[in-house]
Design a protein around this motif. Structure first.
Motif, PDB file in Angstrom:
ATOM      1  N   CYS A 232       0.849  -1.189   0.000  1.00 16.69           N
ATOM      2  CA  CYS A 232       0.000   0.000   0.000  1.00 16.69           C
ATOM      3  C   CYS A 232       0.885   1.240   0.000  1.00 16.69           C
ATOM      4  O   CYS A 232       2.065   1.174   0.353  1.00 16.69           O
ATOM      5  CB  CYS A 232      -0.935   0.009   1.213  1.00 16.69           C
ATOM      6  SG  CYS A 232      -2.121  -1.372   1.259  1.00 16.69           S
TER       7      CYS A 232
ATOM      8  N   GLU B 277      -1.968   4.943   2.814  1.00 22.11           N
ATOM      9  CA  GLU B 277      -2.891   3.812   2.912  1.00 22.11           C
ATOM     10  C   GLU B 277      -2.399   2.801   3.944  1.00 22.11           C
ATOM     11  O   GLU B 277      -1.243   2.819   4.364  1.00 22.11           O
ATOM     12  CB  GLU B 277      -3.018   3.110   1.551  1.00 22.11           C
ATOM     13  CG  GLU B 277      -3.570   3.980   0.439  1.00 22.11           C
ATOM     14  CD  GLU B 277      -3.499   3.287  -0.927  1.00 22.11           C
ATOM     15  OE1 GLU B 277      -4.359   3.552  -1.770  1.00 22.11           O
ATOM     16  OE2 GLU B 277      -2.564   2.466  -1.136  1.00 22.11           O
TER      17      GLU B 277
ATOM     18  N   CYS C 280      -7.834   4.787  -3.094  1.00 23.23           N
ATOM     19  CA  CYS C 280      -8.527   4.141  -1.966  1.00 23.23           C
ATOM     20  C   CYS C 280      -9.898   4.760  -1.720  1.00 23.23           C
ATOM     21  O   CYS C 280     -10.819   4.074  -1.249  1.00 23.23           O
ATOM     22  CB  CYS C 280      -7.666   4.193  -0.703  1.00 23.23           C
ATOM     23  SG  CYS C 280      -7.029   5.829  -0.259  1.00 23.23           S
TER      24      CYS C 280
END
Length: 817
Positions: A480, A484, A531
């Motif tokens: 990620c 994130e 995201c």
């Protein structure tokens, strides 16, 4: 006794002001004693509340006296008015009587206060963590109340003239100096009230381990484990602390060569931090080693990615291995060995070494202030900012506490590690953070693993009762971005990258999915947060601009999805003008993937636009012998130069120089060129050009060569070429001069920037000399001027004149003799 009191009172009469002033009180009064605080049976106070009831004079520390209340007070008979005196600079010689009569007072006197109640007088003397009471005139003692209850008689000496009001409090219970407050054989922890009335906690030393029976043994024989799970740190002595920010901390330092650091970051909530990464540093005699254990099982060795498999890799004095549970680094130094394990949520340091190791950092002593172990690894102090978040109403603290107490069940009975700090860490975290991503199982797993490392008796069959999955890092090998974290879509289900709460908050506050568009002179881009798109269930791969071939591109490191267009490929962008502004509009939308008239995906429409303002250009004067004039333009996104240059040939290769002789009726070519503009996007248009006999463009005497983008029909020598086709154009005319004026001729041109759309920048002029019109122009007009000098030798009879009402006859065309 009387001598001592008289000394106090005489000092009181001599000292003016708040301190050292004798004050009379006849009603309930609140008094600030912060300059001489009183510690009353273990509780420090900086306010006094003086009460007069029908029967008593009452001195309280916790508020005005209420007979049925629970306060800390001194209650005595009422005999009249009360006088109060506060002295913050005591005469230490005068306090010797108190110290001699109260040997239990261990500290040095700092200040005192005197109370005179008509028939009697008493003093309260500050001895730091202790307080002494002295009565005079008569053996009258007040009732001493703690939490509203009359306490045991304090230390009294010399016929109730002196009393020691020292003590300690723990969990609401009062203890005398020297008392043992509590003792826990499991943790080998003892809490006592010291002789100077201070609570003191003792436990095993930094190199010792409690055996669970009140006996401390050398840690080198038992091994030591420090656990970090979520925000919680459980140190080698089973003390627990919790990190509340997003900074770097020192977990363990063993000077001079060994250090373990930890970085914390928020996840789903802004007010709860989680362990996010671990760094091991070894400063060897030959070279330094820096090993970073990151999310997803990634490892960096001295800044370079390291690929690990099931086999152990050895190098730089360490052993590294990786399996389905996480990554382990083992290091052996001269007098101890250590292993560091990290699975993305939990880090555990297992230390084995000789006695006397100087263990520093949060693992060495978690009770230390967090600020003492905070590091500035990224050079920023913003990580220390504290955030709040809305209460999670779906979380039941009672149920979470019950789940955390599974550590006391029979499944864990074989473990020799104290479960209390693990239960406290588990409960504290799960009362504030939902039990997502297997969080409660992470705490149980951490305790079970600590048991395995600490002793050979590992807990058995606890997973089935706790309903926890087999051991394994849930986000192994998933990468990620920095903004994130990896988590589960559903409990025990697939994982994905979620936005960190603080990062996402700025978008959620405005209900947006990305940043504002980035507008440049010849291109525009808009980035959406990957995201956030996933939070809305939007697949970025089905999004497009108005032109279906223009799709978003995801950055594999940041997971930002960027849509862009430029002047070469507008991707269906609508370009319009409004006075001096150019407006670009496009839309990010879902592809039309419907089948049979139905679709199973939400439709997305995200409109965005860029507005560019054209620059203004100042008027400049130019003389022919200066060859050319250049204007540099910088306005908003536009940065370019505009050049006006004169030539004597049609190919525009022979520029007019300072020594060039220009004759009347000689054809001159003037070129205007804009450098720094995108020719595929804009065009330069000559709106008008005119000559004056003065430098000012608004001079009253003028002759137009170009009007409304076309040659002046009254001057047949003017020809215009390439006007509005690109960023360069030119025109020609036969040289002339104003009659009755000097040889100076000033040339001025008004220009406009035009957005190219279907050749609308080119205008059709009437007659044989024509070009297509400027229909969609944008921006404020630009002016550029030149001055000319003509050298003439001509015959008047060959002159062709045009009568000008202002300037007189204007020489339009001549024949050179």
């Amino acid at each position: 006794m009387l001598r001592l009191l008289l000394l106090f009172l005489s000092a009181a009469m001599l000292l003016p002001g708040a301190a050292g002033q004798l004050s009379l009180f006849t009603m309930n009064t609140k008094v600030d004693i912060s300059s001489c605080p009183i510690t009353y049976f273990g509780q420090k106070y900086e306010q006094l509340y003086l009460n007069f009831t029908s029967e008593n004079f009452v001195l309280c520390f916790t508020g005005f006296y209420e007979p049925q209340g629970r306060g800390d007070c001194l209650v005595m008979p009422k005999t009249g008015n009360a006088y109060f005196f506060l002295e913050t600079v005591p005469n230490y010689a005068q306090l010797q009587d108190i110290v001699q009569n109260l040997p239990s007072i261990k500290n040095t006197g700092e200040c005192y206060m005197t109370f005179m109640i008509s028939a009697y007088t008493f003093l309260l003397v500050n001895f730091g963590s202790q307080t002494a009471f002295m009565n005079s005139d008569q053996p009258l003692f007040p009732d001493f109340l703690v939490d509203g209850n009359k306490v045991f008689t304090p230390s009294v000496a010399n016929q109730q003239a002196y009393a020691d009001l020292s003590g300690c409090r723990s969990s609401g219970v009062l203890f005398r100096p020297g008392d043992v407050v509590s003792s826990d054989p499991i943790t080998c922890t003892t809490l006592t009230c010291s002789q100077s009335a201070v609570l003191q906690k003792t436990s095993c030393g930094t190199t010792e381990r409690c055996q669970g029976n009140g006996v401390c043994s050398s840690a080198s024989s038992l091994g030591s484990v420090c656990t970090v799970t979520g925000p919680a740190v459980v140190d080698f002595q089973s003390q627990q602390n919790s990190v509340k920010d997003r900074c770097w901390y020192s977990l363990l330092r063993i000077p001079p060569d060994f250090q373990v650091l930890a970085h914390f970051q928020e996840r789903r909530r802004k007010d709860v931090s989680f362990l996010d990464g671990v760094t091991l540093r070894l400063n060897g005699s030959t070279s330094a080693v820096d090993i970073q254990l990151k999310q997803g099982g990634r490892v960096l060795l001295n800044g370079s990615p390291l690929t690990l498999s099931g086999s152990v890799q050895t190098g730089h004095g360490v052993k590294l291995s990786k399996d389905q549970t996480g990554v382990t680094v083992q290091a052996s130094l001269s007098d101890f060995s250590a292993s560091v394990f990290f699975d993305g949520s939990t880090a555990q340091i297992h230390l084995k070494g000789s006695d006397g190791l100087p263990l520093q950092g949060l693992c060495g002593n978690a009770s230390r202030s967090l600020s003492e172990e905070r590091l500035s690894e990224d050079g920023s102090t913003s990580c220390e900012a504290q955030y709040t978040d809305a209460t999670d109403t779906t979380t039941s603290c009672t149920k979470m506490a019950e789940r955390c107490t599974l550590l006391k069940e029979a499944s864990f009975s074989s473990c020799g590690v104290d479960p209390k700090p693990y239960m406290a860490a588990c409960t504290d975290t799960l009362c504030r953070y939902s039990d997502l991503d297997g969080l409660s199982c992470r705490f149980l797993e951490a305790y079970a693993r600590a048991c395995s490392l600490q002793s050979s008796a590992a807990p058995e069959d606890w997973r089935s009762k706790a309903q926890c999955s087999p051991p394994g890092a849930i986000c192994q090998d998933r990468t990620c971005s920095d903004h994130e974290f990896c988590g589960e879509k559903t409990a025990g289900g697939e994982t994905r990258c979620f936005c960190r709460a603080i990062f996402a908050s700025k978008y959620r506050q405005t209900n947006s999915l990305g940043d504002p568009p980035v507008c440049r002179q010849s291109s525009t881009s808009l980035s959406l947060v990957g995201c956030l798109l996933e939070d809305k269930g939007i697949d970025y791969s089905v999004l497009q601009l108005k032109d279906p071939t223009c799709r978003g591109q995801m950055d594999q490191q940041t997971h930002m999805v960027t849509f862009s267009f430029n002047s070469t490929d507008l991707c269906g962008t609508e370009v319009t003008t409004n006075n001096s502004q150019t407006i670009y509009k496009n839309t990010i939308m879902t592809q039309n993937l419907s089948s049979g008239g139905i679709t199973r995906q939400d439709q997305v429409y995200i409109g965005f636009s860029c507005v560019e303002t054209q620059p203004d250009i100042q008027t400049v004067a130019f003389r022919i012998k200066d060859s050319s004039v250049v204007q540099f333009i910088s306005s908003g996104p536009w940065n370019y130069s505009l050049t006006m240059k004169a030539y004597t040939d049609a190919n525009r290769t022979q520029a007019v120089a300072s020594n060039t002789e220009v004759r009347l009726n000689q054809k001159i070519w003037v070129e205007l060129d804009a450098d720094g503009l995108d020719e595929s996007l804009v065009a330069v248009v000559m709106d008008s050009c005119w000559a004056t006999d003065q430098e000012s463009a608004s001079a009253s005497c003028k002759h137009y060569l170009i009007e409304n983008g076309c040659p002046n029909p009254e001057d047949q020598t003017v020809s215009v070429e390439a006007n509005g086709k690109g960023t360069s154009n030119y025109f020609s005319f036969n040289m002339f001069q104003f009659t009755g004026s000097s040889a100076q001729v000033y040339l001025h041109c008004k220009l406009q920037l035009c957005i190219k759309q279907e050749n609308t920048c080119v205008k059709t002029c009437g007659g044989t000399r024509s070009f297509r019109s400027v229909r969609s122009q944008s921006g404020a007009a630009a002016f550029i001027s030149m001055a000319w000098t003509a050298y003439v030798r001509l015959s008047v009879k060959d002159l062709k004149l045009h009568e000008d009402p202002v300037c007189g006859p204007v020489l339009i065309q001549t024949r050179v003799l």
